[in-house]
Design an enzyme around this catalytic site. Structure first.
Site, PDB file in Angstrom:
ATOM      1  N   SER A   1       0.613  -0.750   0.238  1.00 59.18           N
ATOM      2  CA  SER A   1      -0.060   0.174  -0.153  1.00 59.18           C
ATOM      3  C   SER A   1       1.037   1.219  -0.091  1.00 59.18           C
ATOM      4  O   SER A   1       0.471   2.385   0.090  1.00 59.18           O
ATOM      5  CB  SER A   1      -1.197   0.156   1.205  1.00 59.18           C
TER       6      SER A   1
ATOM      7  N   TYR B   1     -10.633   1.393   6.272  1.00 55.67           N
ATOM      8  CA  TYR B   1      -9.640   1.532   4.904  1.00 55.67           C
ATOM      9  C   TYR B   1     -10.384   0.890   4.140  1.00 55.67           C
ATOM     10  O   TYR B   1     -11.095   0.086   4.218  1.00 55.67           O
ATOM     11  CB  TYR B   1      -8.232   1.212   5.272  1.00 55.67           C
ATOM     12  N   SER B   2      -9.793   0.835   2.347  1.00 55.65           N
ATOM     13  CA  SER B   2     -11.270   0.690   1.468  1.00 55.65           C
ATOM     14  C   SER B   2      -9.552   0.421   0.277  1.00 55.65           C
ATOM     15  O   SER B   2      -9.797   1.914   0.205  1.00 55.65           O
ATOM     16  CB  SER B   2     -12.022   1.473   1.262  1.00 55.65           C
ATOM     17  N   ASN B   3      -8.763  -0.775  -0.307  1.00 52.11           N
ATOM     18  CA  ASN B   3      -8.374  -0.949  -1.405  1.00 52.11           C
ATOM     19  C   ASN B   3      -9.342  -0.346  -2.988  1.00 52.11           C
ATOM     20  O   ASN B   3      -8.946   0.075  -3.761  1.00 52.11           O
ATOM     21  CB  ASN B   3      -8.278  -1.788  -1.483  1.00 52.11           C
TER      22      ASN B   3
ATOM     23  N   GLY C   1       3.001  -0.644   3.585  1.00 52.36           N
ATOM     24  CA  GLY C   1       1.932  -1.905   3.024  1.00 52.36           C
ATOM     25  C   GLY C   1       2.318  -2.957   3.461  1.00 52.36           C
ATOM     26  O   GLY C   1       3.567  -3.476   3.726  1.00 52.36           O
TER      27      GLY C   1
END
Length: 353
Positions: free
Chosen positions: A77, A171-173, A308
């Protein structure tokens, strides 16, 4: 956008820290990180003009080969910080606005702005939770599978939102997969090419890449692992990184990450008003802005950067705003414990020693 000045001069000469307390404590701390949570680790620490590079553990299970000090790894990330920087450059060029509704590009998304997409307050369901994870048996069948951004986004959108836009940090990818597509539509080129043209090439990040669907990692590198169903480790160095996409596909080194964070926090990639926006949390008392996070140490030092998780590799890269203290670290985890429980104290020690 400021002209890139002086970047090539950074870290060309490595001046070791004096062989006294700081390096000894940092090495002992890194050994403890690996003993507790890893197969191997490497770190680059900058302290007021001096540099210390350390390593611990092994590069490959079953060998005594040391972790390479200049090893490549998947940064997970931290990719989001690169992507957000490109988005904010497009804002500076007046091709995007932070208050633009995401519905301009995704009509099915209602009430979400670009800012909320980037600071994880969109309420969009995270695609990560739709995918099998190790040691679930279904996970291993997807190792070489090619995923498209559209496919991943749609997997997420069939799930209800986790909250109203702007209501809370979650949190959102998914949001960054969308951001990659928006950048492509606005910038007229793939997000890969825009990151290369706007960041990698100007900064001379020769060891940083976006692999797409390419499964390998450039040499040299440590091997990364995931747990098998029986909890032993499976070498997962090679895999199809399209599952990460714009939210986490990049490969880099501690040296290149340090150079990128130095340029970003030094104001060389964004005008001051947008760098300030990047540091502004999306929620009260939050620690995540627009693709940029921060940590507060016990000695009162705040450091900005990101971390990440790319399955077999976990990375952290943070710097103080005066650029005098900087830490970039990668761990190949052994999944015996939560690596944050040992890495967070190590980062604190590195900034406060």
């Amino acid at each position: 956008m400021k002209r890139l000045v002086g970047i090539a001069a950074l870290a060309l000469i490595v001046v070791p820290l004096r062989a006294e307390a700081a390096p000894n404590k940092l090495q002992a701390g890194l050994d403890e990180v690996v003993r507790t949570a890893g197969v191997g680790a490497q770190v680059e620490v900058h302290d007021r003009g001096k540099v210390w590079r350390g390593r611990s553990g092994v590069a490959e299970v079953g060998t005594t080969r040391p972790v390479p000090l200049d090893g490549h790894f998947r940064i997970g990330s931290i990719t989001k910080t690169f992507l957000a920087t490109v988005a904010l450059q497009l804002v500076a060029e007046k091709r995007l606005r932070l208050d633009d509704p995401v519905s301009k590009w995704f009509p099915e998304i209602d009430g979400v702005t670009m800012r909320q997409l980037m600071n994880h307050t969109s309420g969009l369901y995270d695609v990560l939770y739709t995918l099998p994870r190790p040691p679930e048996p279904e996970f291993y069948a997807n190792r070489w599978r090619t995923w498209t951004a559209d496919e991943l986004i749609q997997r997420a959108l069939v799930n209800p939102p986790t909250g109203k836009p702007g209501e809370k940090y979650k949190y959102s990818n998914t949001g960054y997969l969308m951001l990659g597509q928006i950048i492509e539509k606005v910038g007229g080129r793939s997000y890969t090419r825009q990151i290369e043209r706007r960041i990698i090439e100007p900064l001379g990040l020769d060891q940083t890449s976006l692999p797409g669907t390419k499964p390998s990692i450039p040499e040299p590198h440590a091997h990364g692992y995931v747990p098998k169903p029986d909890r032993t480790l499976l070498d997962y160095t090679e895999m199809n990184p399209s599952v990460f996409g714009a939210a986490g596909e990049m490969i880099s080194t501690t040296h290149d990450l340090d150079r990128f964070m130095t340029a970003l926090l030094g104001g060389r990639l964004l005008p001051p008003y947008l760098l300030k926006q990047m540091k502004t949390p999306g929620t009260k008392d939050g620690h995540y802005g627009l693709g940029l996070a921060w940590i507060d140490t016990t000695c009162g030092i705040r450091a900005y950067g990101n971390d990440g998780d790319a399955l077999a590799y976990q990375a952290w890269s943070f710097t103080t705003t005066d650029l005098r203290r900087r830490v970039s670290l990668v761990l190949t985890p052994n999944f015996a414990t939560d690596s944050d429980d040992v890495v967070d104290p190590y980062l604190n020690k590195a900034f406060c020693s």
